[in-house]
Write a protein that holds these residues in place. Structure first.
Motif, PDB file in Angstrom:
ATOM      1  N   PRO A 158       0.800  -1.229   0.000  1.00  0.00           N
ATOM      2  CA  PRO A 158       0.000   0.000   0.000  1.00  0.00           C
ATOM      3  C   PRO A 158       0.834   1.281   0.000  1.00  0.00           C
ATOM      4  O   PRO A 158       0.425   2.277  -0.590  1.00  0.00           O
ATOM      5  CB  PRO A 158      -0.832  -0.096   1.286  1.00  0.00           C
ATOM      6  CG  PRO A 158      -0.837  -1.530   1.644  1.00  0.00           C
ATOM      7  CD  PRO A 158       0.451  -2.090   1.126  1.00  0.00           C
ATOM      8  N   VAL A 159       1.995   1.260   0.651  1.00  0.00           N
ATOM      9  CA  VAL A 159       2.878   2.433   0.608  1.00  0.00           C
ATOM     10  C   VAL A 159       3.260   2.714  -0.847  1.00  0.00           C
ATOM     11  O   VAL A 159       3.197   3.862  -1.299  1.00  0.00           O
ATOM     12  CB  VAL A 159       4.143   2.225   1.478  1.00  0.00           C
ATOM     13  CG1 VAL A 159       5.151   3.353   1.252  1.00  0.00           C
ATOM     14  CG2 VAL A 159       3.781   2.128   2.953  1.00  0.00           C
ATOM     15  N   LEU A 160       3.617   1.670  -1.566  1.00  0.00           N
ATOM     16  CA  LEU A 160       3.967   1.831  -2.980  1.00  0.00           C
ATOM     17  C   LEU A 160       2.765   2.325  -3.782  1.00  0.00           C
ATOM     18  O   LEU A 160       2.893   3.243  -4.599  1.00  0.00           O
ATOM     19  CB  LEU A 160       4.491   0.515  -3.557  1.00  0.00           C
ATOM     20  CG  LEU A 160       4.896   0.533  -5.033  1.00  0.00           C
ATOM     21  CD1 LEU A 160       6.014   1.549  -5.284  1.00  0.00           C
ATOM     22  CD2 LEU A 160       5.323  -0.859  -5.474  1.00  0.00           C
ATOM     23  N   ALA A 161       1.601   1.736  -3.536  1.00  0.00           N
ATOM     24  CA  ALA A 161       0.387   2.145  -4.263  1.00  0.00           C
ATOM     25  C   ALA A 161       0.066   3.618  -4.018  1.00  0.00           C
ATOM     26  O   ALA A 161      -0.291   4.348  -4.957  1.00  0.00           O
ATOM     27  CB  ALA A 161      -0.789   1.264  -3.852  1.00  0.00           C
TER      28      ALA A 161
ATOM     29  N   HIS B  63       1.640  10.326  -7.365  1.00  0.00           N
ATOM     30  CA  HIS B  63       2.759  10.746  -8.207  1.00  0.00           C
ATOM     31  C   HIS B  63       3.955  11.146  -7.348  1.00  0.00           C
ATOM     32  O   HIS B  63       4.536  12.213  -7.523  1.00  0.00           O
ATOM     33  CB  HIS B  63       2.350  11.883  -9.155  1.00  0.00           C
ATOM     34  CG  HIS B  63       1.179  11.534 -10.013  1.00  0.00           C
ATOM     35  ND1 HIS B  63       1.263  10.609 -11.026  1.00  0.00           N
ATOM     36  CD2 HIS B  63      -0.116  11.959  -9.972  1.00  0.00           C
ATOM     37  CE1 HIS B  63       0.070  10.489 -11.590  1.00  0.00           C
ATOM     38  NE2 HIS B  63      -0.776  11.287 -10.976  1.00  0.00           N
ATOM     39  N   GLY B  64       4.300  10.247  -6.423  1.00  0.00           N
ATOM     40  CA  GLY B  64       5.481  10.457  -5.581  1.00  0.00           C
ATOM     41  C   GLY B  64       6.732  10.479  -6.436  1.00  0.00           C
ATOM     42  O   GLY B  64       6.694  10.196  -7.634  1.00  0.00           O
ATOM     43  N   SER B  65       7.833  10.809  -5.832  1.00  0.00           N
ATOM     44  CA  SER B  65       9.073  10.898  -6.599  1.00  0.00           C
ATOM     45  C   SER B  65       9.438   9.523  -7.154  1.00  0.00           C
ATOM     46  O   SER B  65       9.164   8.488  -6.533  1.00  0.00           O
ATOM     47  CB  SER B  65      10.212  11.436  -5.733  1.00  0.00           C
ATOM     48  OG  SER B  65      10.703  10.446  -4.871  1.00  0.00           O
TER      49      SER B  65
ATOM     50  N   THR C 222      11.594   7.538  -4.697  1.00  0.00           N
ATOM     51  CA  THR C 222      10.862   6.895  -3.605  1.00  0.00           C
ATOM     52  C   THR C 222      10.102   5.672  -4.109  1.00  0.00           C
ATOM     53  O   THR C 222      10.097   4.628  -3.454  1.00  0.00           O
ATOM     54  CB  THR C 222       9.901   7.888  -2.924  1.00  0.00           C
ATOM     55  OG1 THR C 222      10.648   9.018  -2.462  1.00  0.00           O
ATOM     56  CG2 THR C 222       9.189   7.249  -1.747  1.00  0.00           C
ATOM     57  N   ILE C 223       9.493   5.781  -5.253  1.00  0.00           N
ATOM     58  CA  ILE C 223       8.762   4.652  -5.839  1.00  0.00           C
ATOM     59  C   ILE C 223       9.736   3.510  -6.140  1.00  0.00           C
ATOM     60  O   ILE C 223       9.465   2.351  -5.824  1.00  0.00           O
ATOM     61  CB  ILE C 223       7.996   5.090  -7.106  1.00  0.00           C
ATOM     62  CG1 ILE C 223       6.831   6.012  -6.695  1.00  0.00           C
ATOM     63  CG2 ILE C 223       7.495   3.881  -7.892  1.00  0.00           C
ATOM     64  CD1 ILE C 223       6.151   6.708  -7.853  1.00  0.00           C
ATOM     65  N   TRP C 224      10.880   3.830  -6.727  1.00  0.00           N
ATOM     66  CA  TRP C 224      11.875   2.811  -7.052  1.00  0.00           C
ATOM     67  C   TRP C 224      12.403   2.145  -5.779  1.00  0.00           C
ATOM     68  O   TRP C 224      12.540   0.921  -5.728  1.00  0.00           O
ATOM     69  CB  TRP C 224      13.012   3.442  -7.854  1.00  0.00           C
ATOM     70  CG  TRP C 224      14.013   2.441  -8.317  1.00  0.00           C
ATOM     71  CD1 TRP C 224      13.947   1.693  -9.457  1.00  0.00           C
ATOM     72  CD2 TRP C 224      15.214   2.049  -7.654  1.00  0.00           C
ATOM     73  NE1 TRP C 224      15.047   0.863  -9.545  1.00  0.00           N
ATOM     74  CE2 TRP C 224      15.845   1.067  -8.432  1.00  0.00           C
ATOM     75  CE3 TRP C 224      15.825   2.438  -6.471  1.00  0.00           C
ATOM     76  CZ2 TRP C 224      17.038   0.467  -8.077  1.00  0.00           C
ATOM     77  CZ3 TRP C 224      17.020   1.837  -6.109  1.00  0.00           C
ATOM     78  CH2 TRP C 224      17.616   0.872  -6.906  1.00  0.00           C
ATOM     79  N   LEU C 225      12.711   2.935  -4.746  1.00  0.00           N
ATOM     80  CA  LEU C 225      13.222   2.382  -3.491  1.00  0.00           C
ATOM     81  C   LEU C 225      12.177   1.481  -2.819  1.00  0.00           C
ATOM     82  O   LEU C 225      12.504   0.414  -2.306  1.00  0.00           O
ATOM     83  CB  LEU C 225      13.636   3.511  -2.541  1.00  0.00           C
ATOM     84  CG  LEU C 225      14.870   4.312  -2.938  1.00  0.00           C
ATOM     85  CD1 LEU C 225      15.002   5.553  -2.067  1.00  0.00           C
ATOM     86  CD2 LEU C 225      16.124   3.460  -2.872  1.00  0.00           C
TER      87      LEU C 225
END
Length: 143
Positions: free
Chosen positions: A57-60, A66-68, A71-74
């Protein structure tokens, strides 16, 4: 939702640190090696499933808001590490313990110690990634 998922991720990180760096050493210090390993293995499995349930859910949320990209990659890397450890590495370690076959062990070979080391490195990398991602998320909230 993003503050809730971030808080849950922070709790998970505390659980990860507690399990890997406090509970497991205490188990191995106080119990026979095989018994301590069995308990630690169950503890890490539960922790991996909780981690996947928390970090997905954090990733979702990051994707939907439209997070950085970083951050999405990490976060995606953290999820991949948790999944790899639980669904690829842990079964190989179990195959070593039970002297059974596993496709990855047949394909790649390696000793119990090697696979345990791989698992430990992934475990540590997941904790480090969690610290980095949480720092980035908490910085977003403070703006």
């Amino acid at each position: 939702m993003s503050k809730l998922t971030t808080a849950l991720a922070a709790v998970w990180l505390g659980m990860q640190i507690m399990a890997g760096y406090i509970a497991a050493p205490v188990l191995f210090h106080n119990l026979p090696k095989m018994q301590a390993g069995a308990i630690a293995g169950q503890l890490f499995a539960v922790l991996s499933y909780i981690g996947i349930a928390v970090w997905a859910p954090v990733l979702a949320v990051q994707i939907s808001k439209h997070g950085s990209r970083t951050t999405i990659w990490l976060t995606g890397s953290l999820l991949a590490g948790l999944a790899a450890n639980q669904f690829l590495v842990a079964p190989v370690i179990e195959a070593h313990k039970t002297h059974t076959e596993h496709w990855l062990l047949t394909l790649a070979g390696g000793s119990f110690g090697m696979w345990h080391g791989i698992s430990s490195v992934i475990f540590m990398l997941c904790a480090v990634l969690a610290v980095i991602v949480l720092r980035r998320l908490f910085t977003q909230f403070s703006r």
